[in-house]
Design an enzyme around this catalytic site. Structure first.
Site, mmCIF file in Angstrom:
data_model
loop_
_atom_site.group_PDB
_atom_site.id
_atom_site.type_symbol
_atom_site.label_atom_id
_atom_site.label_comp_id
_atom_site.label_asym_id
_atom_site.label_seq_id
_atom_site.Cartn_x
_atom_site.Cartn_y
_atom_site.Cartn_z
ATOM 1 N N ASP A 1 -0.723 25.233 118.047
ATOM 2 C CA ASP A 1 0.427 25.991 117.503
ATOM 3 C C ASP A 1 1.466 26.099 118.246
ATOM 4 O O ASP A 1 2.745 26.076 118.164
ATOM 5 C CB ASP A 1 -0.098 27.230 116.871
ATOM 6 C CG ASP A 1 -1.182 26.876 115.787
ATOM 7 O OD1 ASP A 1 -0.949 25.933 115.176
ATOM 8 O OD2 ASP A 1 -1.783 27.832 115.316
ATOM 9 N N ARG B 1 -2.231 42.188 125.570
ATOM 10 C CA ARG B 1 -0.736 41.773 125.180
ATOM 11 C C ARG B 1 0.285 42.492 125.816
ATOM 12 O O ARG B 1 1.178 41.712 126.247
ATOM 13 C CB ARG B 1 -0.654 42.534 123.714
ATOM 14 C CG ARG B 1 -1.521 41.726 122.561
ATOM 15 C CD ARG B 1 -1.908 40.264 122.939
ATOM 16 N NE ARG B 1 -2.627 39.816 121.682
ATOM 17 C CZ ARG B 1 -3.429 38.860 121.872
ATOM 18 N NH1 ARG B 1 -4.079 38.577 123.201
ATOM 19 N NH2 ARG B 1 -4.222 38.547 120.916
ATOM 20 N N ASP C 1 -0.826 41.882 116.489
ATOM 21 C CA ASP C 1 -0.246 41.453 117.791
ATOM 22 C C ASP C 1 1.250 41.243 117.674
ATOM 23 O O ASP C 1 1.953 41.343 118.670
ATOM 24 C CB ASP C 1 -0.779 39.902 118.124
ATOM 25 C CG ASP C 1 -2.433 40.308 118.635
ATOM 26 O OD1 ASP C 1 -2.616 41.375 119.241
ATOM 27 O OD2 ASP C 1 -3.193 39.410 118.673
ATOM 28 N N SER D 1 -10.876 32.422 113.765
ATOM 29 C CA SER D 1 -9.863 32.970 114.626
ATOM 30 C C SER D 1 -10.412 33.447 115.695
ATOM 31 O O SER D 1 -11.202 34.563 115.564
ATOM 32 C CB SER D 1 -8.655 33.880 113.948
ATOM 33 O OG SER D 1 -7.774 34.077 114.565
#
Length: 397
Positions: free
Chosen positions: A14, A95, A124, A175
């Site tokens: 991706d 993050r 996220d 995922s």
């Protein structure tokens, strides 16, 4: 001057496709930034070269494992951070680490936009964009999957059309997001919340139902910081890594929960965080020994709010910074040793030792040598219950 975009780059399909996709959609040059927070996988140099081969004008990679452990995981350990009393903030902690490197790269390369690969359905996207806004309010954020409808089918087609050097194999049914503090698994058959997890989804932990010998470990802390395992000095990163291995071998740290996402939906998540759970368990018990009662009571309220702020992507917010000051102050005397038995999916505390202990054996004992003056108890109880007694006389008439 050509506009520049800094892309949070993982090396996968991706984000590799996103390099060319962004260039075509915006006309901008793309700088790829990959940050190692202990997620494993490919070598950083391999990832850097792939980004360049996919069209990035620059590619930066950062080994941030120690930074992640000391500046992000450690505050969570000190705060006993468990979102909804269970989740040790595995993804939420990584993050802001990545955000910090993205913003630094944007400043270095005079980029005006930061891009990430998040969807419009998860937490996220907020963590990235709220974090970037807090560190660099002038930067714009884009998300190709969310903003340009870059579906996986489109990504594969783009990859094949442009002959990008990345495999377009069938996607895993799950995922997965992982780093040194833990691993998160979602989607696939797990979206039916009646389905039990299967052993195949786990990687950081062994099956706790399998018979094996218990593992006894002593974790030493200094002012809330894990500094030694079984008497051998460790960095924060080493403490997490060693306990990932030892607690993981005993099946500790598996969490299956329906979680309240920031965007307002409930999501079924399966986590593995053996080192995190072992360290937080030990830290909580050492606090029980060394932190005064009223401070400990209030800290539990702060811990919940701290966890919510971090989960919600507000790591760099004024309230989070202020609460950090409280948490650090509360950890001033959290020094000592905790002995635990790791076995059967549980980390069980079996011993506590601290020079900063508030536990007084002579006050606690019921045997000879008791120094607690029991004669004062009756008057204490009368005063403590006086307001309730007065109210009861009124309400019961």
């Amino acid at each position: 001057m050509t506009e520049r975009v800094v892309l949070a780059y993982s090396g996968g399909l991706d984000t590799s496709v996103a390099i060319g996709w962004i260039a075509e959609e915006t006309g901008a040059e793309v700088i790829a930034v990959a940050v190692d927070v202990g997620q494993g996988g490919e070598d950083l140099d391999v990832i850097r070269k792939r980004a360049l081969a996919c069209g990035a004008v620059e590619a930066e990679v950062a080994d941030a494992k120690d930074e992640f452990a000391e500046e992000y995981c450690l505050p969570a350990i000190k705060a006993n951070a468990l979102y909804m009393d269970r989740y040790p903030l595995v993804s939420a902690l990584s993050r802001p680490t990545i955000v910090k490197h993205l913003v630094a790269a944007a400043k270095k390369h005079n980029a005006s936009i930061v891009a990430h690969g998040c969807t419009g359905k998860g937490n996220d996207q907020v963590r990235f964009e709220a974090g970037i806004a807090s560190l660099a309010p002038d930067l714009k954020c884009i998300a190709p999957v969310r903003d340009y409808a870059m579906t996986r089918d489109k990504a594969i087609a783009f990859c094949e059309e442009k002959k990008l050097p990345i495999a377009t194999t069938k996607k895993s049914p799950y995922s997965i997001d992982q780093n040194v503090f833990g691993r998160a698994v979602e989607t696939g058959f797990l979206e039916d919340i009646w389905n039990a997890p299967i052993e195949d989804i786990y990687d950081y932990t062994q099956n706790p139902a399998v018979s094996r010998e218990p593992d006894e470990v002593v974790i030493s802390f200094k002012q809330g910081v894990p500094v030694a395992i079984d008497g051998r000095p460790v960095t924060v990163l080493q403490a997490i890594q060693q306990l990932n291995e030892r607690a993981g071998a005993q099946g500790i740290g598996r969490i299956d929960m329906v979680e309240d996402r920031l965007v307002g939906i409930k999501s079924r998540e399966v986590y593995e965080a053996p080192g995190a759970i072992a360290l937080i368990t030990a830290h909580q018990e050492l606090e029980n020994v060394t932190v005064e009662r009223e401070l400990a009571r209030y800290k539990r309220q702060v811990e919940q709010r701290w966890s919510e702020l971090v989960y919600d992507g507000l790591w760099f917010s004024p309230l989070k910074r202020a609460l950090d000051g409280f948490v650090n102050e509360a950890n001033e005397h959290v020094t000592g040793d905790i002995r635990m038995t790791l076995h059967g999916g549980r980390a069980v505390v079996t011993g506590r030792k601290s020079e900063e202990s508030l536990y007084d054996f002579n006050l606690a004992t019921y045997d000879t040598g008791d120094t607690f003056d029991q004669s004062k108890a009756q008057g204490f109880i009368e005063l403590f219950g006086l307001s309730a007694k007065i109210a009861a006389k009124r309400d019961l008439t």
